[in-house]
Scaffold this motif. Sequence first.
Motif, PDB file in Angstrom:
ATOM      1  N   MET A 184       0.833  -1.226  -0.148  1.00 19.00           N
ATOM      2  CA  MET A 184      -0.015  -0.084  -0.068  1.00 19.00           C
ATOM      3  C   MET A 184       0.888   1.000   0.112  1.00 19.00           C
ATOM      4  O   MET A 184       2.027   1.433   0.494  1.00 19.00           O
ATOM      5  CB  MET A 184      -1.007  -0.035   1.259  1.00 19.00           C
ATOM      6  CG  MET A 184      -1.925   1.337   1.125  1.00 19.00           C
ATOM      7  SD  MET A 184      -2.908   1.427   2.582  1.00 19.00           S
ATOM      8  CE  MET A 184      -3.246  -0.213   3.160  1.00 19.00           C
ATOM      9  N   ALA A 185       0.449   2.307  -0.657  1.00 19.29           N
ATOM     10  CA  ALA A 185       1.094   3.501  -0.997  1.00 19.29           C
ATOM     11  C   ALA A 185       1.152   4.485   0.492  1.00 19.29           C
ATOM     12  O   ALA A 185       1.618   5.466   0.533  1.00 19.29           O
ATOM     13  CB  ALA A 185       0.958   4.161  -2.003  1.00 19.29           C
ATOM     14  N   ILE A 186       0.385   4.057   1.504  1.00 17.40           N
ATOM     15  CA  ILE A 186       0.252   4.822   2.689  1.00 17.40           C
ATOM     16  C   ILE A 186       1.174   4.160   3.570  1.00 17.40           C
ATOM     17  O   ILE A 186       0.979   3.058   3.851  1.00 17.40           O
ATOM     18  CB  ILE A 186      -1.454   4.918   3.084  1.00 17.40           C
ATOM     19  CG1 ILE A 186      -2.268   5.490   2.179  1.00 17.40           C
ATOM     20  CG2 ILE A 186      -1.372   5.791   4.438  1.00 17.40           C
ATOM     21  CD1 ILE A 186      -2.090   6.725   1.670  1.00 17.40           C
ATOM     22  N   LYS A 187       1.951   5.136   4.183  1.00 10.37           N
ATOM     23  CA  LYS A 187       2.653   4.531   5.395  1.00 10.37           C
ATOM     24  C   LYS A 187       2.542   5.522   6.655  1.00 10.37           C
ATOM     25  O   LYS A 187       2.484   6.609   6.692  1.00 10.37           O
ATOM     26  CB  LYS A 187       4.258   4.841   4.882  1.00 10.37           C
ATOM     27  CG  LYS A 187       5.266   4.437   6.174  1.00 10.37           C
ATOM     28  CD  LYS A 187       6.667   4.871   5.325  1.00 10.37           C
ATOM     29  CE  LYS A 187       7.696   4.518   6.546  1.00 10.37           C
ATOM     30  NZ  LYS A 187       8.985   5.274   6.225  1.00 10.37           N
ATOM     31  N   LEU A 188       2.781   4.439   7.381  1.00 10.38           N
ATOM     32  CA  LEU A 188       2.455   5.391   9.041  1.00 10.38           C
ATOM     33  C   LEU A 188       3.887   5.382   9.621  1.00 10.38           C
ATOM     34  O   LEU A 188       4.483   4.657   9.757  1.00 10.38           O
ATOM     35  CB  LEU A 188       1.303   4.580  10.117  1.00 10.38           C
ATOM     36  CG  LEU A 188       0.055   4.206   9.566  1.00 10.38           C
ATOM     37  CD1 LEU A 188      -0.631   3.275  10.487  1.00 10.38           C
ATOM     38  CD2 LEU A 188      -0.615   5.447   9.524  1.00 10.38           C
ATOM     39  N   ASN A 189       3.854   6.734  10.153  1.00  6.78           N
ATOM     40  CA  ASN A 189       5.334   7.096  10.766  1.00  6.78           C
ATOM     41  C   ASN A 189       5.435   7.035  12.284  1.00  6.78           C
ATOM     42  O   ASN A 189       6.098   8.006  12.647  1.00  6.78           O
ATOM     43  CB  ASN A 189       5.966   8.294  10.072  1.00  6.78           C
ATOM     44  CG  ASN A 189       6.199   8.073   8.766  1.00  6.78           C
ATOM     45  OD1 ASN A 189       7.119   7.189   8.138  1.00  6.78           O
ATOM     46  ND2 ASN A 189       5.686   9.099   7.847  1.00  6.78           N
ATOM     47  N   LEU A 190       4.373   6.541  12.674  1.00 11.60           N
ATOM     48  CA  LEU A 190       4.176   6.454  14.356  1.00 11.60           C
ATOM     49  C   LEU A 190       5.293   6.355  15.044  1.00 11.60           C
ATOM     50  O   LEU A 190       5.607   7.024  16.154  1.00 11.60           O
ATOM     51  CB  LEU A 190       2.771   5.759  14.680  1.00 11.60           C
ATOM     52  CG  LEU A 190       2.378   5.875  16.168  1.00 11.60           C
ATOM     53  CD1 LEU A 190       1.939   7.233  16.453  1.00 11.60           C
ATOM     54  CD2 LEU A 190       1.202   4.704  16.329  1.00 11.60           C
ATOM     55  N   GLU A 204       1.554   9.121   5.871  1.00  8.34           N
ATOM     56  CA  GLU A 204       2.785   9.769   4.627  1.00  8.34           C
ATOM     57  C   GLU A 204       2.486   8.759   3.450  1.00  8.34           C
ATOM     58  O   GLU A 204       2.060   7.550   3.419  1.00  8.34           O
ATOM     59  CB  GLU A 204       4.166   9.487   4.846  1.00  8.34           C
ATOM     60  CG  GLU A 204       4.993   9.574   3.717  1.00  8.34           C
ATOM     61  CD  GLU A 204       6.639   9.376   3.888  1.00  8.34           C
ATOM     62  OE1 GLU A 204       7.151   9.676   3.294  1.00  8.34           O
ATOM     63  OE2 GLU A 204       6.912   8.691   5.236  1.00  8.34           O
ATOM     64  N   TRP A 205       1.959   9.460   2.304  1.00  6.93           N
ATOM     65  CA  TRP A 205       1.695   8.747   0.955  1.00  6.93           C
ATOM     66  C   TRP A 205       3.135   8.527   0.360  1.00  6.93           C
ATOM     67  O   TRP A 205       3.826   9.448   0.105  1.00  6.93           O
ATOM     68  CB  TRP A 205       0.898   9.437   0.190  1.00  6.93           C
ATOM     69  CG  TRP A 205       0.653   8.808  -1.184  1.00  6.93           C
ATOM     70  CD1 TRP A 205       0.010   7.700  -1.534  1.00  6.93           C
ATOM     71  CD2 TRP A 205       1.181   9.285  -2.534  1.00  6.93           C
ATOM     72  NE1 TRP A 205       0.165   7.492  -2.860  1.00  6.93           N
ATOM     73  CE2 TRP A 205       0.696   8.200  -3.482  1.00  6.93           C
ATOM     74  CE3 TRP A 205       1.719  10.699  -2.876  1.00  6.93           C
ATOM     75  CZ2 TRP A 205       0.942   8.684  -4.704  1.00  6.93           C
ATOM     76  CZ3 TRP A 205       2.210  10.900  -4.103  1.00  6.93           C
ATOM     77  CH2 TRP A 205       1.684   9.681  -5.198  1.00  6.93           C
ATOM     78  N   VAL A 206       3.523   7.293  -0.005  1.00  2.00           N
ATOM     79  CA  VAL A 206       4.869   7.174  -0.688  1.00  2.00           C
ATOM     80  C   VAL A 206       4.575   6.838  -2.126  1.00  2.00           C
ATOM     81  O   VAL A 206       4.040   5.580  -2.366  1.00  2.00           O
ATOM     82  CB  VAL A 206       5.495   6.054   0.221  1.00  2.00           C
ATOM     83  CG1 VAL A 206       6.757   5.588  -0.392  1.00  2.00           C
ATOM     84  CG2 VAL A 206       5.445   6.110   1.458  1.00  2.00           C
ATOM     85  N   GLU A 230       5.110   3.182  -4.417  1.00  2.00           N
ATOM     86  CA  GLU A 230       4.948   1.779  -3.406  1.00  2.00           C
ATOM     87  C   GLU A 230       4.109   0.912  -4.414  1.00  2.00           C
ATOM     88  O   GLU A 230       3.154   1.191  -4.600  1.00  2.00           O
ATOM     89  CB  GLU A 230       4.427   2.255  -2.249  1.00  2.00           C
ATOM     90  CG  GLU A 230       5.398   2.889  -1.339  1.00  2.00           C
ATOM     91  CD  GLU A 230       6.549   1.845  -0.627  1.00  2.00           C
ATOM     92  OE1 GLU A 230       6.183   0.671  -0.462  1.00  2.00           O
ATOM     93  OE2 GLU A 230       7.705   2.163  -0.634  1.00  2.00           O
ATOM     94  N   PRO A 231       4.662  -0.398  -4.575  1.00  2.00           N
ATOM     95  CA  PRO A 231       3.897  -1.405  -5.190  1.00  2.00           C
ATOM     96  C   PRO A 231       2.709  -1.726  -4.578  1.00  2.00           C
ATOM     97  O   PRO A 231       2.910  -1.724  -3.112  1.00  2.00           O
ATOM     98  CB  PRO A 231       4.830  -2.452  -5.663  1.00  2.00           C
ATOM     99  CG  PRO A 231       5.927  -2.161  -4.518  1.00  2.00           C
ATOM    100  CD  PRO A 231       5.898  -0.786  -4.218  1.00  2.00           C
ATOM    101  N   GLU A 232       1.745  -2.079  -4.963  1.00  2.00           N
ATOM    102  CA  GLU A 232       0.729  -2.613  -4.346  1.00  2.00           C
ATOM    103  C   GLU A 232       0.801  -3.984  -4.163  1.00  2.00           C
ATOM    104  O   GLU A 232       1.277  -4.819  -5.096  1.00  2.00           O
ATOM    105  CB  GLU A 232      -0.815  -2.378  -5.026  1.00  2.00           C
ATOM    106  CG  GLU A 232      -1.146  -0.813  -4.938  1.00  2.00           C
ATOM    107  CD  GLU A 232      -2.567  -0.373  -5.559  1.00  2.00           C
ATOM    108  OE1 GLU A 232      -3.359  -1.616  -5.873  1.00  2.00           O
ATOM    109  OE2 GLU A 232      -3.109   0.369  -5.778  1.00  2.00           O
TER     110      GLU A 232
END
Length: 77
Positions: free
Chosen positions: A1-7, A64-66, A69-71
């Motif tokens: 997924m192109a959404i990444k969490l930087n928590l 963050e949207w990366v 990024e391959p699905e």
Amino acid sequence: MAIKLNLDRVMFERKFSLTELAERIGITLANLSILKNNKARAIRFSTLDALCRTLNCQPGDIIEWVPGEPETDDDHE
């Protein structure tokens, strides 16, 4: 997924442990760990609000949207 969490990064910068943050925002350690390790498939706005309020940050600091990024097959379930 192109959404990444930087928590994990935000927690480190703010010197919050997983246990302390979970207690402050009222979420289980297991669910917070899923968010911290970027394994979540969704996040509630109420949880995002609690995280931002407690960590004194903006949603964009955590999410963050990366591009590029391959699905994976999991992205379509």
